[in-house]
Motif scaffolding. Structure first.
Motif, PDB file in Angstrom:
ATOM      1  N   UNK A 278      43.277  50.782  43.225  1.00  0.00           N
ATOM      2  CA  UNK A 278      42.012  50.369  42.599  1.00  0.00           C
ATOM      3  C   UNK A 278      42.076  48.929  42.110  1.00  0.00           C
ATOM      4  N   UNK A 279      43.245  48.498  41.632  1.00  0.00           N
ATOM      5  CA  UNK A 279      43.384  47.137  41.117  1.00  0.00           C
ATOM      6  C   UNK A 279      43.165  46.098  42.211  1.00  0.00           C
ATOM      7  N   UNK A 280      43.563  46.405  43.441  1.00  0.00           N
ATOM      8  CA  UNK A 280      43.358  45.467  44.548  1.00  0.00           C
ATOM      9  C   UNK A 280      41.878  45.209  44.804  1.00  0.00           C
ATOM     10  N   UNK A 281      41.034  46.171  44.437  1.00  0.00           N
ATOM     11  CA  UNK A 281      39.596  46.042  44.696  1.00  0.00           C
ATOM     12  C   UNK A 281      38.816  45.563  43.472  1.00  0.00           C
ATOM     13  N   UNK A 282      39.359  45.814  42.270  1.00  0.00           N
ATOM     14  CA  UNK A 282      38.539  45.597  41.075  1.00  0.00           C
ATOM     15  C   UNK A 282      39.137  44.664  40.036  1.00  0.00           C
ATOM     16  N   UNK A 283      40.415  44.308  40.126  1.00  0.00           N
ATOM     17  CA  UNK A 283      41.001  43.449  39.102  1.00  0.00           C
ATOM     18  C   UNK A 283      40.271  42.108  39.067  1.00  0.00           C
ATOM     19  N   UNK A 284      39.794  41.662  37.887  1.00  0.00           N
ATOM     20  CA  UNK A 284      39.000  40.425  37.803  1.00  0.00           C
ATOM     21  C   UNK A 284      39.706  39.194  38.359  1.00  0.00           C
ATOM     22  N   UNK A 285      40.990  39.016  38.036  1.00  0.00           N
ATOM     23  CA  UNK A 285      41.714  37.838  38.527  1.00  0.00           C
ATOM     24  C   UNK A 285      41.863  37.877  40.037  1.00  0.00           C
ATOM     25  N   UNK A 286      42.105  39.056  40.587  1.00  0.00           N
ATOM     26  CA  UNK A 286      42.213  39.197  42.045  1.00  0.00           C
ATOM     27  C   UNK A 286      40.876  38.907  42.709  1.00  0.00           C
ATOM     28  N   UNK A 287      39.784  39.370  42.096  1.00  0.00           N
ATOM     29  CA  UNK A 287      38.455  39.088  42.645  1.00  0.00           C
ATOM     30  C   UNK A 287      38.151  37.591  42.602  1.00  0.00           C
ATOM     31  N   UNK A 466      41.280  48.109  31.901  1.00  0.00           N
ATOM     32  CA  UNK A 466      40.937  46.686  31.960  1.00  0.00           C
ATOM     33  C   UNK A 466      41.781  45.969  32.995  1.00  0.00           C
ATOM     34  N   UNK A 467      43.074  46.282  33.058  1.00  0.00           N
ATOM     35  CA  UNK A 467      43.959  45.658  34.047  1.00  0.00           C
ATOM     36  C   UNK A 467      43.566  46.050  35.467  1.00  0.00           C
ATOM     37  N   UNK A 468      43.111  47.279  35.630  1.00  0.00           N
ATOM     38  CA  UNK A 468      42.664  47.733  36.954  1.00  0.00           C
ATOM     39  C   UNK A 468      41.333  47.080  37.305  1.00  0.00           C
ATOM     40  N   UNK A 469      40.468  46.912  36.299  1.00  0.00           N
ATOM     41  CA  UNK A 469      39.141  46.353  36.528  1.00  0.00           C
ATOM     42  C   UNK A 469      38.061  47.412  36.518  1.00  0.00           C
ATOM     43  N   UNK A 470      38.283  48.488  35.753  1.00  0.00           N
ATOM     44  CA  UNK A 470      37.333  49.599  35.705  1.00  0.00           C
ATOM     45  C   UNK A 470      36.751  49.745  34.303  1.00  0.00           C
ATOM     46  N   UNK A 471      35.527  50.254  34.252  1.00  0.00           N
ATOM     47  CA  UNK A 471      34.921  50.573  32.959  1.00  0.00           C
ATOM     48  C   UNK A 471      35.450  51.899  32.440  1.00  0.00           C
ATOM     49  N   UNK A 472      35.620  52.864  33.324  1.00  0.00           N
ATOM     50  CA  UNK A 472      36.178  54.184  33.004  1.00  0.00           C
ATOM     51  C   UNK A 472      37.097  54.587  34.144  1.00  0.00           C
ATOM     52  N   UNK A 473      37.989  55.505  33.874  1.00  0.00           N
ATOM     53  CA  UNK A 473      38.787  56.070  34.952  1.00  0.00           C
ATOM     54  C   UNK A 473      37.922  56.968  35.827  1.00  0.00           C
ATOM     55  N   UNK A 474      38.249  57.092  37.115  1.00  0.00           N
ATOM     56  CA  UNK A 474      37.467  57.982  37.984  1.00  0.00           C
ATOM     57  C   UNK A 474      37.397  59.400  37.418  1.00  0.00           C
TER      58      UNK A 474
END
Length: 487
Positions: A278-287, A466-474
């Motif tokens: 999930x972090x590869x798709x949603x992390x703010x720095x990666x984006x 926050x590190x993943x880039x999600x508002x909530x966990x799935x």
């Protein structure tokens, strides 16, 4: 050794009547106790404060609506939309404009000179025009690539504003639960003070009739003052945390809260590998890095095409001009000087530096575009690695907190029974003061540690999201991290 002990005991015996003499001791202690008690009743520097009952969902809703920085972000979002609308229309549509220009018109003459042949006319002379600017039909994709970069940056900036709004929500949740755990710590400190106060008053009465020795009296007094200090500190920490929450929610300074919800402790269900994916798709720095890569690739292509003598094809759409003034009025259509034909034209506008900026034949300009592209890729690798490290650390911390919580939850009932037994035995003179003190201290510290670890566990789950880039966990809403407080 025996002589030294005898001397110490003799000294204590000689000074003990002065220390524990009922009247003089009560007089001194009453002043000190009065000071300590007054500190507990100190008033807020801000005057009377408002008190409100607050649940977690209500806190989140209010914070997203009334937080001052969020209001700023709402206007920043409006500015982004307006600016992009300009960029979009200027690329896709020819600019049609209505223009009015007039020559200088003399209003009055302040002083008259000798020569008046060039004086400004009193008549209103000007032009009213309705027309299009020149419109590019084909530019080998250079304009389109630049527009795509603008569009890509615009959507990323909107995402960042939404991410900041998401961070605000997370901060409210963390601040809410931080205040709750500090309330619990304050309650534990209050219980500690209550027990210490009871033993202190008891030993004070015993000291007045010489039923206990000096050491026992001062041990109880020291314990009482230590408990006072702990309670003061816990109360101050609670007030500071309440103000931090009030700032996030946009409440008035000095607002106090009665919390309706407590931490709903649950173990983490999201797997480590799923977090990385999930972090590869949603992390703010990666984006951010992905956006930079896409933009740098297009910028490099624009630089390459600008080095080629490629013609630009455009159409002159012309304008209607209405000239007025000096008794004349005429309307004409023109696309250029002495020309009213609508034409498609081609032009070449290429430049190659030989010296100075950009280097020979724009070599440094091309290298700069290539380095920017490579840099974007390297940044993406660094940000991805940093995100994975943060996620790994969060999982280790969460696992540690879960283990500590399990141990503390199992130990607290035992410590409570141990303290109850120690208190009863101390009152019946079957155990020492140190045993009673140790039992009380272990119980209070365990209660505090349990609340702290529950909060840290919840906080770390939110920081993981926050590190993943999600508002909530799935499949999990963070608003359900709370449950109603049992009154």
């Amino acid at each position: 050794m025996k002589t030294t002990t005898t001397l110490l005991l003799s000294g204590l015996f000689l000074i003990s009547p002065k220390i524990i003499h009922a009247q003089s001791t009560e007089s001194n202690l009453s002043k000190e106790e009065l000071y300590v008690q007054e500190q507990l009743k100190e008033k807020s520097l801000d005057g009377p404060s408002s008190i409100k009952s607050l649940g977690l969902q209500a806190a989140i809703e209010q914070g997203l609506r009334k937080n001052h920085l969020q209001k700023v972000r709402d206007y920043q979002l409006s500015l982004l939309d307006l600016n992009f609308e300009d960029d979009k229309e200027s690329f896709w549509m020819p600019k049609l404009s209505l223009n009015l220009t007039t020559e200088e018109q003399r209003i009055t003459t302040l002083t008259s000179g000798n020569s008046q042949t060039g004086e400004t006319s009193k008549a209103t002379v000007g032009t009213l025009s309705l027309g299009f600017d020149d419109y590019t039909l084909f530019n080998w994709g250079k304009d389109y690539l630049a527009y795509l970069n603008t569009k890509n940056t615009f959507f990323r900036e909107k995402e960042k504003l939404n991410e900041q709004k998401r961070d605000l929500k997370h901060s409210i949740i963390i601040s809410y639960f931080n205040l709750y755990q500090l309330f619990q710590i304050q309650d534990a400190a209050k219980d500690q003070l209550r027990h210490a106060s009871f033993i202190y008053r008891l030993n004070k009465e015993k000291a007045s009739v010489k039923k206990i020795n000096v050491q026992q009296y001062y041990q109880a007094r020291s314990e009482y003052l230590i408990a006072q200090r702990a309670y003061h500190e816990a109360k101050a920490n609670t007030q500071i945390a309440a103000e931090q929450l009030a700032e996030l929610l946009g409440d008035d300074v000095g607002t106090e809260y009665v919390l309706e919800d407590e931490v709903n402790y649950e173990k983490l269900r999201l797997s480590y590998n799923e977090s990385l994916s999930l972090a590869k798709k949603h992390n703010p720095a990666v984006l951010d890095a992905k956006t930079s890569i896409e933009n740098s690739i297009r910028s490099e292509e624009i630089t390459r095409r600008e080095d080629l003598p490629l013609p630009k094809i455009s159409v002159k759409l012309g304008a209607y001009n209405h000239v007025f003034g000096n008794g004349q009025a005429s309307t004409t259509f023109s696309t250029g000087t002495n020309n009213n034909d609508v034409e498609v034209v081609a032009s070449i506008n290429a430049s190659w530096a030989l010296t100075g900026k950009d280097g020979l034949l724009n070599r440094r300009k091309r290298e700069l575009a290539e380095v920017n592209k490579i840099l974007a890729y390297k940044q993406k690798d660094a940000y991805t690695r940093s995100a994975h490290s943060s996620i790994k650390q969060s999982y280790k911390k969460i696992q540690k907190f879960q283990n500590l919580i399990a141990i503390l939850e199992a130990n607290i009932p035992t410590l409570q029974k141990s303290f109850d037994a120690a208190l009863e035995n101390y009152l019946n003179k079957r155990t020492s003061y140190n045993d009673y003190h140790l039992a009380l201290e272990e119980l209070i510290e365990a209660r505090k540690e349990l609340e702290i670890n529950k909060f840290l566990h919840t906080q770390e789950k939110i920081l993981l999201a926050k590190a993943i880039g999600l508002e909530d966990f799935p499949g999990q809403n963070f608003e359900k991290l709370a449950k109603p407080v049992k009154r």
